[in-house]
Enzyme design. Structure first.
Site, PDB file in Angstrom:
ATOM      1  N   GLY A   1      43.280  29.795  35.735  1.00 16.52           N
ATOM      2  CA  GLY A   1      41.972  29.977  35.115  1.00 16.52           C
ATOM      3  C   GLY A   1      42.148  30.229  33.625  1.00 16.52           C
TER       4      GLY A   1
ATOM      5  N   GLY B   1      42.789  32.871  31.737  1.00 19.89           N
ATOM      6  CA  GLY B   1      43.956  33.624  31.262  1.00 19.89           C
ATOM      7  C   GLY B   1      45.237  32.809  31.378  1.00 19.89           C
TER       8      GLY B   1
ATOM      9  N   ASP C   1      35.367  31.543  39.708  1.00 16.63           N
ATOM     10  CA  ASP C   1      34.291  31.940  38.792  1.00 16.63           C
ATOM     11  C   ASP C   1      33.590  30.745  38.130  1.00 16.63           C
ATOM     12  OD1 ASP C   1      35.266  34.457  39.383  1.00 16.63           O
ATOM     13  OD2 ASP C   1      36.382  34.656  37.518  1.00 16.63           O
TER      14      ASP C   1
ATOM     15  N   MET D   1      31.351  38.280  43.061  1.00 20.21           N
ATOM     16  CA  MET D   1      32.330  38.151  41.972  1.00 20.21           C
ATOM     17  C   MET D   1      31.848  37.170  40.900  1.00 20.21           C
ATOM     18  SD  MET D   1      36.081  38.131  43.693  1.00 20.21           S
ATOM     19  CE  MET D   1      36.929  39.659  44.087  1.00 20.21           C
TER      20      MET D   1
ATOM     21  N   GLU E   1      28.859  40.787  39.578  1.00 17.90           N
ATOM     22  CA  GLU E   1      29.634  41.991  39.236  1.00 17.90           C
ATOM     23  C   GLU E   1      29.666  42.258  37.730  1.00 17.90           C
ATOM     24  OE1 GLU E   1      33.706  41.362  40.515  1.00 17.90           O
ATOM     25  OE2 GLU E   1      33.987  39.687  39.133  1.00 17.90           O
TER      26      GLU E   1
ATOM     27  N   ARG F   1      20.045  48.884  50.972  1.00 15.72           N
ATOM     28  CA  ARG F   1      21.490  48.914  51.253  1.00 15.72           C
ATOM     29  C   ARG F   1      22.202  47.971  50.297  1.00 15.72           C
ATOM     30  NH1 ARG F   1      19.985  52.599  53.746  1.00 15.72           N
ATOM     31  NH2 ARG F   1      20.254  53.101  55.969  1.00 15.72           N
TER      32      ARG F   1
ATOM     33  N   ARG G   1      37.366  35.083  47.908  1.00 20.09           N
ATOM     34  CA  ARG G   1      38.567  34.374  47.460  1.00 20.09           C
ATOM     35  C   ARG G   1      39.459  33.953  48.626  1.00 20.09           C
ATOM     36  NH1 ARG G   1      40.725  37.548  42.750  1.00 20.09           N
ATOM     37  NH2 ARG G   1      42.691  37.522  43.875  1.00 20.09           N
TER      38      ARG G   1
HETATM   39  O1  F6P Z   1      38.721  35.600  38.399  1.00 13.81           O
HETATM   40  C1  F6P Z   1      38.611  35.603  39.780  1.00 13.81           C
HETATM   41  C2  F6P Z   1      38.232  36.946  40.302  1.00 13.81           C
HETATM   42  O2  F6P Z   1      38.097  36.859  41.703  1.00 13.81           O
HETATM   43  C3  F6P Z   1      36.981  37.561  39.671  1.00 13.81           C
HETATM   44  O3  F6P Z   1      35.806  36.979  40.163  1.00 13.81           O
HETATM   45  C4  F6P Z   1      37.181  39.017  40.012  1.00 13.81           C
HETATM   46  O4  F6P Z   1      36.514  39.841  39.083  1.00 13.81           O
HETATM   47  C5  F6P Z   1      38.659  39.185  39.877  1.00 13.81           C
HETATM   48  O5  F6P Z   1      39.238  37.911  40.038  1.00 13.81           O
HETATM   49  C6  F6P Z   1      39.257  40.135  40.862  1.00 13.81           C
HETATM   50  O6  F6P Z   1      40.616  40.265  40.571  1.00 13.81           O
HETATM   51  P1  F6P Z   1      41.651  41.083  41.474  1.00 13.81           P
HETATM   52  O7  F6P Z   1      42.054  40.179  42.601  1.00 13.81           O
HETATM   53  O8  F6P Z   1      42.764  41.372  40.549  1.00 13.81           O
HETATM   54  O9  F6P Z   1      40.948  42.301  41.973  1.00 13.81           O
END
Ligand code: F6P
Length: 357
Positions: free
Chosen positions: A113, A115, A138, A180, A233, A275, A284
């Protein structure tokens, strides 16, 4: 000829499909493929890798996660979090370069991604023969209409929304679902529209909780006793705060908490039982959707083609149903965020979804 592949950052459904595509296309050319383990870390001497033969990839196209392992805590991280840029230490680049020469790697395919592709760009500028493949649930990378993994995450959100909807209906509750996406609202927007959300709250659109509460009360007055709210988030509280969970391990800032915050505030403002449910890493994990399997395999094959043509510094990109390429530089210079005036937001508004503004 020998090429390398590594995936870095968070895992993502479709990573194995990319590996499958790369190994298949490379072997057709008579090339050998080395898979580096645990992202860029695998490049550091003595090198942590495995030779990937076609037999190693049998049946992996449909598997979630990655057979190579991955990490987002790395010494080769060039960019951590939104906007922060860190240079990679010269010594680390030298070490990785030594592994590349010792193994005689002629092209390095980096699946990542924002980074990881920023790191890939640094390496390219330092002389590494890098090809990028855009990966992230994302969907926040520029220069590609879609990343693989996004469709699987959206499909997980839609499935969760369908389930949460029936319990919200039975109990006449407000259900707040946190998803996310980091600083981009794509998963919330697409998951919200497809999952039948009544309210979608995004990082890109400032919202008022009073307006959301009034919208829910208006629904109540019309006989709709349950409401589904989806919140990204990375959405900020009305006073501009980004809610995070502190990491003790030095890794990237972890977003989280806005779902509970919104649920509590709406309960107070509407008087309704509310809730919150945070979907977290469910988005993921698991098998990729059909679309992500195909995108992954096509991206892998295209990456090998770019290597064959010697077009280093390029990233595979998806545009108008075609797999093409763009410069990595163009993909990482800034995040692709939801356009508040864009067609998807317009669609959400047109079908009666409240964006809280
Ligand atoms: O960038 C992908 C992602 O799943 C984001 O949506 C989420 O904020 C982050 O990675 C979570 O990262 P980790 O697996 O380090 O908690």
């Amino acid at each position: 000829m020998r090429i390398g592949i590594l995936n870095s950052g968070g895992d993502c459904p479709g990573l194995n499909a990319v590996i499958h595509g790369v190994v298949g296309a490379a072997h057709k050319l008579g090339w050998e493929v080395i898979g580096f383990r645990d992202g860029f870390e695998g490049l550091l001497p003595p090198g942590d890798y495995q030779v990937l033969d076609p037999e190693d990839t049998v049946g992996i196209l449909k598997l979630g996660g990655t057979i190579l392992g991955t990490t987002n805590k790395v010494s080769l991280a060039a960019k951590m979090g939104e906007g922060t840029k860190e240079e990679i230490a010269e010594m680390v680049i030298k070490k990785a370069s030594r592994t590349m020469s010792q193994l005689e790697i002629r092209a390095l395919i980096v699946v990542g991604g924002d980074g990881s592709l920023s790191t890939a760009l640094h390496l390219y500028k330092a002389g590494f023969p890098v090809i990028g493949v855009p990966k992230t649930i994302d969907n926040d990378l520029q220069a590609t209409a879609m990343t693989f993994g996004f469709d699987s995450a959206v499909s997980c959100v839609v499935d969760a929304m369908d389930r949460l909807h029936t319990t919200a209906l039975s109990h006449k509750r407000v259900m707040v679902v946190e998803v996310m996406g980091r600083n981009a609202g794509w998963i919330a927007l697409w998951g919200g529209i497809a999952g039948g959300a009544n309210v979608i709250l995004l990082p890109e659109i400032e919202f008022s909780l009073d307006k959301v509460a009034q919208f829910i009360k208006d629904r109540e007055a019309k006989g709709n006793h349950s409401s589904m709210v989806i919140v990204a988030e990375g959405a900020r509280t009305p006073d501009g705060k980004l809610l995070t969970n502190k990491n003790d391990d030095g890794s990237d800032v972890r977003l989280g908490g806005i779902g509970d915050f919104v649920a509590n505030e709406l309960a107070v403002r509407t008087g309704k039982e509310t809730r919150a449910c945070t979907l977290g890493h469910l988005q993921r994990g698991g098998a990729p959707t059909g679309l992500d399997r195909i995108l992954g395999a096509r991206f892998g094959v295209k990456a090998v083609k770019l290597a064959e043509e010697g077009r280093f510094g390029r990233m595979v990109s998806y545009q108008s149903y075609h797999v093409t390429s763009s410069s990595i530089e163009k993909a990482v210079h800034k995040l692709k965020l939801v356009d508040p005036e864009g067609e998807e937001v317009e669609t959400a508004r047109a079908i009666g979804i409240c964006l809280g503004d």
